[in-house]
Scaffold this motif. Sequence first.
Motif, short mmCIF file in Angstrom:
data_model
loop_
_atom_site.label_atom_id
_atom_site.label_comp_id
_atom_site.label_asym_id
_atom_site.label_seq_id
_atom_site.Cartn_x
_atom_site.Cartn_y
_atom_site.Cartn_z
N PHE A 19 0.83 -1.21 0.00
CA PHE A 19 0.00 0.00 0.00
C PHE A 19 0.87 1.26 0.00
N LEU A 20 1.97 1.24 0.74
CA LEU A 20 2.84 2.40 0.84
C LEU A 20 3.72 2.58 -0.39
N ILE A 21 4.16 1.47 -0.97
CA ILE A 21 5.12 1.55 -2.06
C ILE A 21 4.47 1.58 -3.43
N ALA A 22 3.17 1.23 -3.52
CA ALA A 22 2.49 1.14 -4.81
C ALA A 22 2.53 2.45 -5.61
N PRO A 23 2.25 3.62 -5.00
CA PRO A 23 2.32 4.86 -5.82
C PRO A 23 3.68 5.10 -6.45
N ILE A 24 4.75 4.74 -5.74
CA ILE A 24 6.09 4.92 -6.28
C ILE A 24 6.34 3.93 -7.41
N LEU A 25 5.89 2.69 -7.22
CA LEU A 25 6.11 1.68 -8.25
C LEU A 25 5.34 1.99 -9.53
N ILE A 26 4.23 2.70 -9.41
CA ILE A 26 3.44 3.07 -10.59
C ILE A 26 4.10 4.22 -11.34
N ILE A 27 4.68 5.17 -10.60
CA ILE A 27 5.28 6.34 -11.23
C ILE A 27 6.46 5.95 -12.11
N MET A 28 7.28 5.04 -11.64
CA MET A 28 8.52 4.73 -12.35
C MET A 28 8.29 4.22 -13.78
N PRO A 29 7.47 3.19 -14.01
CA PRO A 29 7.27 2.76 -15.41
C PRO A 29 6.54 3.80 -16.25
N LEU A 30 5.66 4.58 -15.64
CA LEU A 30 4.95 5.61 -16.41
C LEU A 30 5.90 6.69 -16.93
N SER A 31 7.03 6.89 -16.27
CA SER A 31 7.98 7.89 -16.75
C SER A 31 8.64 7.48 -18.06
N PHE A 32 8.49 6.21 -18.45
CA PHE A 32 9.06 5.73 -19.72
C PHE A 32 7.99 5.60 -20.80
N ASN A 33 6.83 6.17 -20.57
CA ASN A 33 5.75 6.08 -21.54
C ASN A 33 6.10 6.90 -22.79
N VAL A 34 5.91 6.30 -23.95
CA VAL A 34 6.21 7.01 -25.19
C VAL A 34 5.15 8.05 -25.50
N GLU A 35 3.94 7.87 -24.96
CA GLU A 35 2.84 8.80 -25.18
C GLU A 35 2.77 9.81 -24.04
N PRO A 36 2.23 11.00 -24.28
CA PRO A 36 2.12 12.03 -23.23
C PRO A 36 0.93 11.79 -22.32
N TYR A 37 0.84 10.60 -21.76
CA TYR A 37 -0.27 10.24 -20.90
C TYR A 37 0.25 9.86 -19.52
N PHE A 38 -0.67 9.96 -18.55
CA PHE A 38 -0.36 9.54 -17.19
C PHE A 38 -0.99 8.18 -16.89
N THR A 39 -1.27 7.43 -17.92
CA THR A 39 -1.86 6.10 -17.78
C THR A 39 -1.06 5.10 -18.61
N PHE A 40 -1.22 3.83 -18.30
CA PHE A 40 -0.53 2.78 -19.04
C PHE A 40 -1.23 2.56 -20.37
N ALA A 75 10.21 12.82 -10.80
CA ALA A 75 9.82 12.10 -9.59
C ALA A 75 10.62 10.80 -9.45
N THR A 76 10.84 10.10 -10.55
CA THR A 76 11.61 8.86 -10.51
C THR A 76 13.04 9.13 -10.08
N ILE A 77 13.64 10.19 -10.63
CA ILE A 77 15.01 10.55 -10.24
C ILE A 77 15.08 10.92 -8.76
N LEU A 78 14.08 11.65 -8.27
CA LEU A 78 14.06 12.04 -6.86
C LEU A 78 13.88 10.83 -5.95
N VAL A 79 13.09 9.85 -6.39
CA VAL A 79 12.91 8.64 -5.59
C VAL A 79 14.23 7.89 -5.46
N ILE A 80 14.92 7.73 -6.58
CA ILE A 80 16.22 7.05 -6.55
C ILE A 80 17.20 7.81 -5.68
#
Length: 303
Positions: free
Chosen positions: A28-49, A273-278
């Motif tokens: 529950f605590l780590i899920a928001p972070i785990l979702i942000i990371m792969p979304l940062s590699f999205n080829v489309e300008p969307y905030f969804t998979f 956000a991904t860079i800040l998490v790392i």
Amino acid sequence: MALPVYADPLERIWYYTYRVICALIFIFLIAPILIIMPLSFNVEPYFTFTSEMLAFDPAGYSMRWYDNLLTFGTAAPDAVRDSSWWADVWANAKWVQAAKNSIIVGFFATIVATVLGTIAAMGLSRPEMPYRKLIMAILISPMIVPIIITATGLFFFYSKIGLSGSYFGLVLAHATLGIPFVIITVTATMMGFDRSLIRAAQNLGAGPVTTFFKVQLPLITPGVVSGALFAFVTSFDEVVVVLFIGSHEQQTIPRQMWNGIREQISPSILAVATILVIFSVCLLAVVELLRRRSERMRGVTPG
């Protein structure tokens, strides 16, 4: 701790139930972070998979938003990436400017917070210090009081004395927020400090300054560095105070992210956000190593 062989069925049920509960809380605590990371590699300008991302299609992934961190705001983003292009990035890229401001303000705020917080912690750790609890409550109040109240008070105070909109005022404000973390960590370290070492140094003729730098500081260094890291992270992540007392030129990374959310929704925010998490994970790892080193120096076996 392993389950003992003599445990009854009820203890075995609770043993596994407890671990399942801990795992669910962790997810529950780590899920928001785990979702942000792969979304940062999205080829489309969307905030969804996208469907390509869910199918693990390489065509659905891209580094474009990380590249945008270097090109956003530059004069010639598509130019050949030679020395002149990097000079353009260093001088004009908005995210790079925000990163430089965050590092500069965080660095000087950390120095101020560490020095003042360490001095305060040394005084609060002395048994003859009067009104220790009251003074401690006052000093750590910036960590307890809602940040909006602190930011509002700083805004009106700085407006009266002319520090609003200046880097010096911003550094002092961030140092104010970081001092409580330094006080807490250094005070906790000083609680396990053997004061007989100070008396021995004084009996050998060492003055207060020599005793501090030669005896006290080497032993409390892990706590001081840990407090400094917490102060730096606090300054690096702060956005409310910057919105109140910072000028338009003083764009830090959190403020640039806030502006990006308001003005132009872009997955570049997810890349930052991904860079800040790392970055935060690396700092926490350093803090943990320092904590273990402090325990070894004090003769405490880590649990």
